[in-house]
Design an enzyme around this catalytic site. Structure first.
Site, short mmCIF file in Angstrom:
data_model
loop_
_atom_site.label_atom_id
_atom_site.label_comp_id
_atom_site.label_asym_id
_atom_site.label_seq_id
_atom_site.Cartn_x
_atom_site.Cartn_y
_atom_site.Cartn_z
N ALA A 33 0.82 -1.21 0.00
CA ALA A 33 0.00 0.00 0.00
C ALA A 33 0.86 1.26 0.00
O ALA A 33 0.46 2.30 -0.54
CB ALA A 33 -0.93 -0.01 1.21
N PHE A 34 2.03 1.17 0.59
CA PHE A 34 2.91 2.33 0.65
C PHE A 34 3.27 2.83 -0.74
O PHE A 34 3.49 4.04 -0.95
CB PHE A 34 4.19 1.95 1.42
CG PHE A 34 5.10 3.10 1.75
CD1 PHE A 34 4.90 3.86 2.89
CD2 PHE A 34 6.15 3.45 0.91
CE1 PHE A 34 5.73 4.93 3.20
CE2 PHE A 34 6.99 4.50 1.20
CZ PHE A 34 6.77 5.26 2.34
N GLU A 35 3.34 1.93 -1.71
CA GLU A 35 3.75 2.29 -3.08
C GLU A 35 2.59 2.75 -3.95
O GLU A 35 2.82 3.17 -5.10
CB GLU A 35 4.44 1.09 -3.75
CG GLU A 35 5.87 0.84 -3.29
CD GLU A 35 5.98 0.21 -1.91
OE1 GLU A 35 5.09 -0.57 -1.54
OE2 GLU A 35 6.97 0.50 -1.20
N HIS B 187 4.46 -0.17 12.26
CA HIS B 187 4.55 -0.16 10.80
C HIS B 187 3.19 0.12 10.17
O HIS B 187 3.07 0.86 9.20
CB HIS B 187 5.09 -1.52 10.33
CG HIS B 187 5.63 -1.53 8.94
ND1 HIS B 187 6.74 -0.80 8.58
CD2 HIS B 187 5.23 -2.18 7.82
CE1 HIS B 187 6.99 -1.00 7.30
NE2 HIS B 187 6.08 -1.83 6.81
N PHE C 40 -9.31 5.96 -2.52
CA PHE C 40 -8.62 5.25 -1.44
C PHE C 40 -9.39 3.97 -1.12
O PHE C 40 -10.24 3.94 -0.23
CB PHE C 40 -8.53 6.17 -0.22
CG PHE C 40 -7.76 5.59 0.93
CD1 PHE C 40 -6.39 5.43 0.86
CD2 PHE C 40 -8.40 5.24 2.12
CE1 PHE C 40 -5.67 4.91 1.93
CE2 PHE C 40 -7.70 4.73 3.20
CZ PHE C 40 -6.32 4.57 3.10
N ARG D 46 -14.68 -7.58 4.67
CA ARG D 46 -14.89 -6.37 3.87
C ARG D 46 -14.48 -6.54 2.42
O ARG D 46 -14.43 -5.59 1.65
CB ARG D 46 -14.11 -5.21 4.52
CG ARG D 46 -14.75 -4.75 5.82
CD ARG D 46 -13.79 -4.03 6.74
NE ARG D 46 -14.47 -3.62 7.97
CZ ARG D 46 -14.76 -4.43 8.99
NH1 ARG D 46 -14.42 -5.70 8.95
NH2 ARG D 46 -15.39 -3.97 10.05
N1 INI Z 1 1.80 -3.28 2.95
C1 INI Z 1 0.49 -3.53 2.80
O1 INI Z 1 -0.07 -3.25 1.74
N2 INI Z 1 -0.22 -4.10 3.83
C2 INI Z 1 0.37 -4.42 5.02
O2 INI Z 1 -0.33 -4.96 5.91
C3 INI Z 1 1.76 -4.16 5.19
N3 INI Z 1 2.39 -4.51 6.45
O3 INI Z 1 1.75 -5.01 7.36
O4 INI Z 1 3.60 -4.30 6.62
C4 INI Z 1 2.47 -3.59 4.12
N4 INI Z 1 3.79 -3.32 4.22
C5 INI Z 1 4.62 -3.10 3.05
C6 INI Z 1 4.63 -1.65 2.62
O5 INI Z 1 3.41 -1.28 2.02
C7 INI Z 1 5.74 -1.41 1.59
O6 INI Z 1 5.51 -2.20 0.46
C8 INI Z 1 7.14 -1.73 2.14
O7 INI Z 1 7.36 -1.05 3.36
C9 INI Z 1 8.22 -1.30 1.12
O8 INI Z 1 8.19 0.12 0.91
#
Ligand code: INI
Length: 159
Positions: free
Chosen positions: A59-61, A91, A116, A130
């Site tokens: 999700a971060f990307e 995290h 979102f 969900r």
């Molecule tokens: N990314 C998710 O999409 N869901 C998660 O639950 C998650 N957890 O739990 O860590 C997660 N982490 C990875 C993050 O999105 C990045 O891909 C990673 O940090 C690299 O930048």
């Protein structure tokens, strides 16, 4: 007085182009979100050839991929799909907050609906509920939000 209060049946999907950015993390859930979003777009007249799907690690990307897609000028809306499940570490909060903040920033910066569609839950069961379970379908909801925004913004533009 003009009212822009659009019913589902009025959503204008035909001829519109959508991009979906879907995270691979928690793929068992995100794949369900993606399936529902694609089905929903199709049910509202969006041709499968008018939908592009981009997978990203997590999700971060999502915001960066959404930004690149928005910058092409080739889409009426971008939908971000992901699932972040709370673990024992902070995290979770970093990933959720940055994803939400980034999605909102891209949307405003590019004047484009960027949806979102990211589940943020305490555990896997809540996420599953969900993603087509007892608590609805966030993937379908995200697609509906995109369709509604495309329709309402289209009507405002022609005012
Ligand atoms: N990314 C998710 O999409 N869901 C998660 O639950 C998650 N957890 O739990 O860590 C997660 N982490 C990875 C993050 O999105 C990045 O891909 C990673 O940090 C690299 O930048």
């Amino acid at each position: 007085m003009a009212r822009y209060d659009i019913e589902h049946s009025e959503y204008e999907g035909a001829g519109r182009r959508f991009a979906i950015v879907a995270a691979r993390f928690n793929a068992d859930i995100v794949d369900r979100l993606l399936e529902g979003a694609l089905a929903c777009l199709g049910e509202h007249g969006v041709a499968s050839t008018d939908v592009d799907v981009v997978r990203v690690p997590g999700a971060f990307e999502i915001p960066l991929a959404a930004q690149r897609l928005a910058a092409t000028g080739g889409y009426d809306a971008v939908v971000g799909l992901g699932t972040v499940i709370r673990g024992e570490t902070p995290h979770f909060d970093y990933v959720c907050n940055e994803c939400a903040r980034g999605v909102a920033a891209v949307s405003l910066q590019h004047d484009l609906p960027v949806i979102f569609g990211v589940l943020t839950t305490d555990d896997h069961a809540q996420a599953l509920a969900r993603a087509g379970g007892a608590h609805g379908h966030k993937g379908r909801e995200a697609a509906l939000a995109a369709l509604e925004m495309v329709t309402v913004l289209g009507r405002l533009a022609s005012r």
